[in-house]
Every structure is written in C-alpha cells, then in structure tokens.
Design a protein around this motif. Structure first.
Motif, PDB file in Angstrom:
ATOM      1  N   TYR A  83     -70.469  93.026 -54.406  1.00 37.06           N
ATOM      2  CA  TYR A  83     -71.481  92.409 -53.547  1.00 37.06           C
ATOM      3  C   TYR A  83     -71.921  93.395 -52.476  1.00 37.06           C
ATOM      4  N   TYR A  84     -73.230  93.465 -52.294  1.00 35.49           N
ATOM      5  CA  TYR A  84     -73.829  94.389 -51.330  1.00 35.49           C
ATOM      6  C   TYR A  84     -74.670  93.605 -50.327  1.00 35.49           C
ATOM      7  N   CYS A  85     -74.621  94.043 -49.070  1.00 37.27           N
ATOM      8  CA  CYS A  85     -75.558  93.517 -48.089  1.00 37.27           C
ATOM      9  C   CYS A  85     -76.666  94.553 -47.903  1.00 37.27           C
ATOM     10  N   ALA A  86     -77.821  94.062 -47.497  1.00 40.81           N
ATOM     11  CA  ALA A  86     -78.969  94.933 -47.348  1.00 40.81           C
ATOM     12  C   ALA A  86     -79.883  94.423 -46.243  1.00 40.81           C
ATOM     13  N   ALA A  87     -80.678  95.340 -45.701  1.00 41.94           N
ATOM     14  CA  ALA A  87     -81.593  95.002 -44.617  1.00 41.94           C
ATOM     15  C   ALA A  87     -82.970  95.593 -44.894  1.00 41.94           C
ATOM     16  N   LEU A 141     -79.637  99.263 -36.080  1.00 42.22           N
ATOM     17  CA  LEU A 141     -80.868  98.594 -36.484  1.00 42.22           C
ATOM     18  C   LEU A 141     -81.123  97.399 -35.561  1.00 42.22           C
ATOM     19  N   PRO A 142     -82.397  97.061 -35.365  1.00 39.13           N
ATOM     20  CA  PRO A 142     -82.697  95.842 -34.581  1.00 39.13           C
ATOM     21  C   PRO A 142     -82.432  94.606 -35.424  1.00 39.13           C
ATOM     22  N   PHE A 143     -81.172  94.228 -35.488  1.00 33.26           N
ATOM     23  CA  PHE A 143     -80.691  93.181 -36.392  1.00 33.26           C
ATOM     24  C   PHE A 143     -81.529  91.916 -36.306  1.00 33.26           C
ATOM     25  N   GLN A 163     -80.058 105.832 -37.291  1.00 32.47           N
ATOM     26  CA  GLN A 163     -79.882 105.520 -38.708  1.00 32.47           C
ATOM     27  C   GLN A 163     -79.047 104.276 -38.849  1.00 32.47           C
ATOM     28  N   GLY A 164     -79.533 103.326 -39.628  1.00 36.44           N
ATOM     29  CA  GLY A 164     -78.816 102.077 -39.781  1.00 36.44           C
ATOM     30  C   GLY A 164     -77.578 102.204 -40.637  1.00 36.44           C
ATOM     31  N   SER A 224     -84.272  85.270 -43.313  1.00 35.95           N
ATOM     32  CA  SER A 224     -85.322  85.916 -42.536  1.00 35.95           C
ATOM     33  C   SER A 224     -84.868  86.140 -41.099  1.00 35.95           C
ATOM     34  N   SER A 225     -85.702  86.814 -40.347  1.00 35.45           N
ATOM     35  CA  SER A 225     -85.370  87.035 -38.933  1.00 35.45           C
ATOM     36  C   SER A 225     -85.297  85.710 -38.172  1.00 35.45           C
TER      37      SER A 225
END
Length: 123
Positions: free
Chosen positions: A93-97, A27-29, A1-2, A52-53
């Motif tokens: 502020y939120y970060c997200a993936a 997670l595979p960052f 779980q990320g 992006s990746s």
C-alpha cells in the motif's frame, strides 16, 4: 521537497482490521488531495481511496463499506482504516499526494509517493 512515509502494514487474518498511516512533510498538507493505492504482485497499481483538501472522499468499488480514508491536518497525517480484510486485499500500500484539491483515483495525477507498506491477509 515533499516526503511521505507510510507505516502500519502487517500480517493479519481474514476478517481482521488494520490502520495505515502516512506522515507528510515538506508539502502544504491542508491544500493537497491525498490518496491510497495498492499493488499486488503481477498487477498494476490501483487506486483504493482518495480524500480532497476539504475532506470529501472517494473509494474504489472493491473497498467501499470496508475501508475509510481520513486525515489529521494538525498532524500532517493521512490514515486508511481497513476493516473486514480479505486475502484479495494483500498488497503493498502506497500513499500519495497531488498539488490540487480535487479527488481522483488516477495514479498518474499524483506527484508525490511514499515508500509503501506491506499488508498481508491470510485466509
């Protein structure tokens, strides 16, 4: 779980600078697109910047030229450098993936979220 943990939010005066960080685990960052969002009281959560990746970037018009998103794959960490901050930048502020490589500022396309960090800019 990320898991995403955002940090760096503080109280700052208008015109000042701040760097937010988001540490990612589970997670595979390197393979994920990442984004920063913000939500002010009484307003919807809005996209601020995305990467992006392959490290191409996208910004909301309101922050272009002032904010810079970046990442360090070796540290599994996402950053948001914020310069020339203004009172209207005050928000949580939120970060997200998201498990896709492409850019988007659409919050509905992100699957994993950090807990939020508060940025307050005084005039």
């Amino acid at each position: 779980q990320g898991q995403l943990v955002a940090s760096g939010g503080v109280f700052v005066q208008a015109g000042g600078s701040l760097r937010l960080s988001c540490t990612v685990s589970g997670l595979p960052f390197e393979d994920y697109a990442m984004g920063w969002f913000r939500q002010a009281p009484g307003k919807e959560r809005e996209g601020v910047a995305a990467i992006s990746s392959e490290s191409t970037t996208m910004y909301a018009d309101s922050v272009k030229g002032r904010f810079t998103i970046s990442k360090d794959n070796a540290k599994n960490t996402l950053y948001l450098q914020m310069d020339n901050l203004q009172p209207e930048d005050t928000a949580t502020y939120y970060c997200a993936a998201r498990p896709f490589p492409q850019l988007t500022l659409d919050r509905d396309r992100y699957n994993y979220w950090g807990q939020g960090t508060q940025v307050t800019v005084s005039s």
